[in-house]
Design a protein around this motif. Structure first.
Motif, PDB file in Angstrom:
ATOM      1  N   UNK A  43       0.902  -1.161   0.001  1.00  0.00           N
ATOM      2  CA  UNK A  43      -0.021   0.097  -0.128  1.00  0.00           C
ATOM      3  C   UNK A  43       0.969   1.248  -0.071  1.00  0.00           C
ATOM      4  N   UNK A  44       2.077   1.168  -0.152  1.00  0.00           N
ATOM      5  CA  UNK A  44       2.885   2.469   0.044  1.00  0.00           C
ATOM      6  C   UNK A  44       3.138   3.099  -1.292  1.00  0.00           C
ATOM      7  N   UNK A  45       2.955   4.295  -1.424  1.00  0.00           N
ATOM      8  CA  UNK A  45       2.953   4.985  -2.670  1.00  0.00           C
ATOM      9  C   UNK A  45       4.391   5.654  -2.937  1.00  0.00           C
ATOM     10  N   UNK A  46       4.786   5.190  -4.294  1.00  0.00           N
ATOM     11  CA  UNK A  46       6.177   5.712  -4.599  1.00  0.00           C
ATOM     12  C   UNK A  46       5.847   6.916  -5.901  1.00  0.00           C
ATOM     13  N   UNK A  47       6.747   7.736  -5.892  1.00  0.00           N
ATOM     14  CA  UNK A  47       6.548   8.751  -6.960  1.00  0.00           C
ATOM     15  C   UNK A  47       8.201   9.209  -7.545  1.00  0.00           C
ATOM     16  N   UNK A  48       7.836   9.500  -8.895  1.00  0.00           N
ATOM     17  CA  UNK A  48       9.180   9.979  -9.588  1.00  0.00           C
ATOM     18  C   UNK A  48       8.605  11.019 -10.343  1.00  0.00           C
ATOM     19  N   UNK A  49       9.571  12.183 -10.695  1.00  0.00           N
ATOM     20  CA  UNK A  49       9.150  13.078 -11.268  1.00  0.00           C
ATOM     21  C   UNK A  49       9.418  14.718 -10.877  1.00  0.00           C
ATOM     22  N   UNK A  50       8.472  15.528 -11.629  1.00  0.00           N
ATOM     23  CA  UNK A  50       8.763  17.087 -11.267  1.00  0.00           C
ATOM     24  C   UNK A  50       8.312  16.973  -9.660  1.00  0.00           C
ATOM     25  N   UNK A  51       8.901  17.807  -8.839  1.00  0.00           N
ATOM     26  CA  UNK A  51       8.652  18.066  -7.355  1.00  0.00           C
ATOM     27  C   UNK A  51       8.794  19.343  -6.882  1.00  0.00           C
ATOM     28  N   UNK A  52       8.662  20.433  -7.957  1.00  0.00           N
ATOM     29  CA  UNK A  52       9.025  21.542  -7.407  1.00  0.00           C
ATOM     30  C   UNK A  52       7.922  22.102  -6.445  1.00  0.00           C
ATOM     31  N   UNK A  53       6.761  21.673  -6.378  1.00  0.00           N
ATOM     32  CA  UNK A  53       5.960  22.225  -5.349  1.00  0.00           C
ATOM     33  C   UNK A  53       5.590  21.020  -4.190  1.00  0.00           C
ATOM     34  N   UNK A  54       6.550  19.946  -4.114  1.00  0.00           N
ATOM     35  CA  UNK A  54       6.243  19.025  -3.166  1.00  0.00           C
ATOM     36  C   UNK A  54       5.246  17.930  -3.723  1.00  0.00           C
ATOM     37  N   UNK A  55       4.950  17.874  -5.035  1.00  0.00           N
ATOM     38  CA  UNK A  55       3.958  16.863  -5.626  1.00  0.00           C
ATOM     39  C   UNK A  55       4.434  15.631  -5.395  1.00  0.00           C
ATOM     40  N   UNK A  56       5.612  15.335  -5.372  1.00  0.00           N
ATOM     41  CA  UNK A  56       6.225  13.907  -5.203  1.00  0.00           C
ATOM     42  C   UNK A  56       6.384  13.523  -3.903  1.00  0.00           C
ATOM     43  N   UNK A  57       6.162  14.299  -2.769  1.00  0.00           N
ATOM     44  CA  UNK A  57       6.399  13.815  -1.436  1.00  0.00           C
ATOM     45  C   UNK A  57       5.379  12.946  -0.941  1.00  0.00           C
ATOM     46  N   UNK A  58       5.394  11.753  -1.150  1.00  0.00           N
ATOM     47  CA  UNK A  58       4.108  10.845  -0.957  1.00  0.00           C
ATOM     48  C   UNK A  58       4.768   9.821   0.210  1.00  0.00           C
ATOM     49  N   UNK A  59       5.845  10.087   0.964  1.00  0.00           N
ATOM     50  CA  UNK A  59       6.189   8.979   1.767  1.00  0.00           C
ATOM     51  C   UNK A  59       5.309   8.621   2.854  1.00  0.00           C
ATOM     52  N   UNK A  60       4.295   9.390   3.171  1.00  0.00           N
ATOM     53  CA  UNK A  60       3.306   9.103   4.332  1.00  0.00           C
ATOM     54  C   UNK A  60       2.016   8.530   3.788  1.00  0.00           C
ATOM     55  N   UNK A  61       1.922   8.710   2.195  1.00  0.00           N
ATOM     56  CA  UNK A  61       0.582   8.182   1.678  1.00  0.00           C
ATOM     57  C   UNK A  61       0.731   6.537   1.916  1.00  0.00           C
ATOM     58  N   UNK A  62      -0.596   5.991   1.934  1.00  0.00           N
ATOM     59  CA  UNK A  62      -0.646   4.677   1.795  1.00  0.00           C
ATOM     60  C   UNK A  62      -1.982   4.441   1.220  1.00  0.00           C
ATOM     61  N   UNK A  63      -2.179   3.837   0.116  1.00  0.00           N
ATOM     62  CA  UNK A  63      -3.238   3.582  -0.895  1.00  0.00           C
ATOM     63  C   UNK A  63      -3.404   2.070  -1.344  1.00  0.00           C
ATOM     64  N   UNK A  64      -4.681   1.749  -1.818  1.00  0.00           N
ATOM     65  CA  UNK A  64      -4.892   0.247  -2.426  1.00  0.00           C
ATOM     66  C   UNK A  64      -4.731   0.368  -3.948  1.00  0.00           C
ATOM     67  N   UNK A  65      -5.011   1.580  -4.558  1.00  0.00           N
ATOM     68  CA  UNK A  65      -5.063   1.635  -5.937  1.00  0.00           C
ATOM     69  C   UNK A  65      -4.902   3.163  -6.486  1.00  0.00           C
ATOM     70  N   UNK A  66      -4.578   3.246  -7.719  1.00  0.00           N
ATOM     71  CA  UNK A  66      -4.432   4.450  -8.107  1.00  0.00           C
ATOM     72  C   UNK A  66      -5.123   4.472  -9.810  1.00  0.00           C
ATOM     73  N   UNK A  67      -5.529   5.564 -10.220  1.00  0.00           N
ATOM     74  CA  UNK A  67      -6.051   5.614 -11.564  1.00  0.00           C
ATOM     75  C   UNK A  67      -5.789   6.889 -12.035  1.00  0.00           C
ATOM     76  N   UNK A  68      -5.876   7.166 -13.572  1.00  0.00           N
ATOM     77  CA  UNK A  68      -5.387   8.338 -14.033  1.00  0.00           C
ATOM     78  C   UNK A  68      -6.684   8.884 -14.779  1.00  0.00           C
ATOM     79  N   UNK A  69      -7.263   9.804 -15.252  1.00  0.00           N
ATOM     80  CA  UNK A  69      -8.074  10.227 -16.050  1.00  0.00           C
ATOM     81  C   UNK A  69      -8.198   9.703 -17.446  1.00  0.00           C
ATOM     82  N   UNK A  70      -9.303   9.112 -18.168  1.00  0.00           N
ATOM     83  CA  UNK A  70      -8.841   8.631 -19.209  1.00  0.00           C
ATOM     84  C   UNK A  70     -10.046   8.263 -20.072  1.00  0.00           C
TER      85      UNK A  70
END
Length: 70
Positions: A43-70
């Motif tokens: 359930x841990x969340x991993x992120x890579x990419x642009x982080x100029x506003x902290x948008x990849x600071x996901x160390x405290x997140x825990x999820x079951x799934x993710x999705x993107x608009x499509x």
């Protein structure tokens, strides 16, 4: 994503969004132009990419799934 849970990425990598070499035991991924997100089997969340506003600071997140608009 490989059946082993290891993640591979390809692309321009302008924002280091392809920096997923160490990701293992991943069960879901989502990718966009500037980010890649993953959910680990635990359930841990991993992120890579642009982080100029902290948008990849996901160390405290825990999820079951993710999705993107499509």
């Amino acid at each position: 994503m490989l059946s082993s849970g290891r993640v591979l990425a390809a692309g321009a990598d302008d924002d280091v969004q392809c920096a997923v070499d160490g990701w293992t035991d991943v069960v879901a991924i989502a990718a966009g132009g500037a980010h890649t997100l993953g959910v680990g089997a635990d359930g841990c969340v991993l992120a890579a990419g642009r982080n100029d506003h902290g948008q990849c600071d996901v160390g405290q997140w825990s999820l079951r799934s993710i999705s993107t608009p499509g």
